[in-house]
Design a protein around this motif. Structure first.
Motif, short mmCIF file in Angstrom:
data_model
loop_
_atom_site.label_atom_id
_atom_site.label_comp_id
_atom_site.label_asym_id
_atom_site.label_seq_id
_atom_site.Cartn_x
_atom_site.Cartn_y
_atom_site.Cartn_z
N VAL A 230 0.82 -1.07 -0.06
CA VAL A 230 -0.05 -0.06 0.00
C VAL A 230 0.91 1.08 0.06
O VAL A 230 0.50 2.39 -0.79
CB VAL A 230 -0.90 0.06 1.21
N GLU A 231 1.99 1.14 0.80
CA GLU A 231 3.00 2.17 0.95
C GLU A 231 3.55 2.69 -0.64
O GLU A 231 3.62 3.72 -1.09
CB GLU A 231 4.08 2.10 1.85
N ASN A 232 3.93 1.67 -1.37
CA ASN A 232 4.34 1.70 -2.54
C ASN A 232 3.68 2.15 -3.82
O ASN A 232 3.88 2.49 -4.97
CB ASN A 232 5.07 0.36 -2.90
N LYS A 233 2.10 2.32 -3.51
CA LYS A 233 1.21 2.59 -4.47
C LYS A 233 1.31 3.94 -4.85
O LYS A 233 1.52 5.02 -3.69
CB LYS A 233 -0.14 2.05 -4.15
N PRO A 234 0.96 4.65 -5.81
CA PRO A 234 1.20 6.05 -6.12
C PRO A 234 -0.24 6.72 -5.40
O PRO A 234 -1.13 6.03 -5.52
CB PRO A 234 1.13 6.23 -7.53
N SER A 235 0.17 7.93 -5.09
CA SER A 235 -1.36 8.60 -4.25
C SER A 235 -2.01 9.13 -5.66
O SER A 235 -1.86 9.08 -6.79
CB SER A 235 -0.64 9.67 -3.64
N MET A 236 -3.06 9.60 -5.04
CA MET A 236 -4.10 10.08 -6.00
C MET A 236 -3.75 11.26 -6.74
O MET A 236 -3.81 11.45 -7.94
CB MET A 236 -5.64 10.38 -5.30
N GLY A 237 -2.98 12.02 -6.08
CA GLY A 237 -2.39 13.29 -6.80
C GLY A 237 -1.43 12.87 -7.85
O GLY A 237 -1.42 13.52 -8.80
N GLU A 238 -0.43 11.96 -7.60
CA GLU A 238 0.33 11.35 -8.45
C GLU A 238 -0.09 10.67 -9.75
O GLU A 238 0.42 11.15 -10.90
CB GLU A 238 1.29 10.52 -7.99
N ILE A 239 -1.35 10.35 -9.64
CA ILE A 239 -2.09 9.54 -10.78
C ILE A 239 -2.86 10.53 -11.65
O ILE A 239 -2.74 10.70 -12.85
CB ILE A 239 -3.16 8.69 -10.11
N GLN A 240 -3.23 11.95 -10.83
CA GLN A 240 -3.80 12.76 -11.59
C GLN A 240 -2.63 13.74 -12.44
O GLN A 240 -2.90 13.93 -13.51
CB GLN A 240 -4.53 13.83 -10.42
N HIS A 241 -1.63 13.78 -11.90
CA HIS A 241 -0.34 14.57 -12.83
C HIS A 241 0.02 13.60 -13.62
O HIS A 241 0.16 14.28 -14.85
CB HIS A 241 0.72 14.70 -11.37
N ILE A 242 -0.03 12.20 -13.65
CA ILE A 242 0.39 11.48 -14.78
C ILE A 242 -0.64 11.59 -15.84
O ILE A 242 -0.26 11.71 -16.94
CB ILE A 242 0.38 9.90 -14.26
N LEU A 243 -1.92 11.44 -15.65
CA LEU A 243 -3.07 11.87 -16.43
C LEU A 243 -2.82 13.22 -17.18
O LEU A 243 -3.33 13.11 -18.30
CB LEU A 243 -4.44 11.60 -15.64
N GLU A 244 -2.77 14.12 -16.52
CA GLU A 244 -2.63 15.59 -17.05
C GLU A 244 -1.43 15.53 -18.14
O GLU A 244 -1.28 16.11 -19.08
CB GLU A 244 -2.33 16.57 -15.86
N GLU A 245 -0.24 14.87 -17.58
CA GLU A 245 0.90 14.86 -18.71
C GLU A 245 0.70 14.03 -19.94
O GLU A 245 1.49 14.01 -20.74
CB GLU A 245 2.18 14.34 -17.89
N LYS A 246 -0.47 13.05 -19.79
CA LYS A 246 -0.39 12.22 -20.80
C LYS A 246 -1.17 12.89 -22.14
O LYS A 246 -1.83 13.84 -22.05
CB LYS A 246 -1.70 11.08 -20.45
N ILE A 247 -0.48 12.53 -23.44
CA ILE A 247 -0.89 13.28 -24.46
C ILE A 247 -2.19 12.70 -24.85
O ILE A 247 -2.84 11.78 -24.81
CB ILE A 247 -0.04 12.74 -25.74
#
Length: 169
Positions: free
Chosen positions: A107-124
Motif C-alpha cells: 500500500v505504501e508503494n502505490k502512487p497517491s491520487m495526486g500522482e495519478i492525476q499528474h500522470i494523467l495530465e501529462e498524458k498526450i
C-alpha cells in the motif's frame, strides 16, 4: 423395574397369550403395552400405576430417541486428533504479522491520487496524436524525396571520374 417384571410369574399365568415373546426377550415392550391396555392379568392394576408406567415408558422412549440423535451428532463431529491436526496447520501470529506488513508495504508503494492525476495530465491527448500524425510526411512525399536525391553509387562514380581527371592532369 424390568428385572421385577421379568421375575414375575407372567409366564406361568393361564391367561397369558404372548408367552413366547416374553421367553425370547424379558425386556420386551409388549409387557408395558399389555399393562397400558389392561390386557390379561394387568386388568386389575390401578390406574395410577398404569399411568405411572405409561409416563415412565414415554420418558424412556424420548430419552432413547435423544440418545440416538446425540449418537448421530457425535459421529459427525471431528475427533480430537483431527482437531489437533487442524490447529497445528493454522497460521500463527508471526505469519499473520508478516502478511500484514507485506500488505502495508504494498500500500505504501502505490502512487497517491495526486500522482495519478499528474500522470494523467501529462498524458498526450487523442487530438494531439491525430494532429501530429497529420503533420508527418506521407509515403508519396518520402518516395519523391528519395528519387530526387542522388544515389550513393552515382556519388562514388562522380568521385572516381574526378580522381581520374586529376590523375590525367
Amino acid at each position: 423395574l424390568s428385572s421385577k417384571i421379568s421375575n414375575m410369574s407372567l409366564r406361568d399365568s393361564p391367561g397369558f397369550s404372548r408367552r413366547s415373546d416374553y421367553d425370547v426377550d424379558p425386556y420386551s415392550p409388549v409387557i408395558v403395552e399389555d399393562l397400558l391396555q389392561g390386557n390379561n392379568e394387568w386388568r386389575n392394576i390401578q390406574d395410577i400405576i398404569r399411568l405411572t408406567f405409561k409416563a415412565l415408558s414415554d420418558v424412556v422412549k424420548s430419552q432413547g430417541e435423544a440418545v440416538h440423535e446425540l449418537e448421530k451428532q457425535v459421529a459427525g463431529k471431528a475427533s480430537k486428533a483431527d482437531l489437533n491436526s487442524a490447529i497445528s496447520i493454522k497460521a500463527n501470529i508471526s505469519d499473520v504479522s508478516r502478511t500484514v506488513a507485506e500488505v502495508a508495504a504494498t500500500v505504501e508503494n502505490k502512487p497517491s491520487m495526486g500522482e495519478i492525476q499528474h500522470i494523467l495530465e501529462e498524458k498526450i491527448s487523442r487530438s494531439d496524436v491525430q494532429f501530429m500524425l497529420n503533420q508527418k510526411a506521407s509515403v508519396d512525399e518520402v518516395r519523391n524525396m528519395m528519387e530526387s536525391k542522388v544515389g550513393r553509387h552515382e556519388v562514388f562514380a562522380e568521385i572516381d571520374s574526378l580522381k581520374n581527371r586529376i590523375d590525367d592532369n
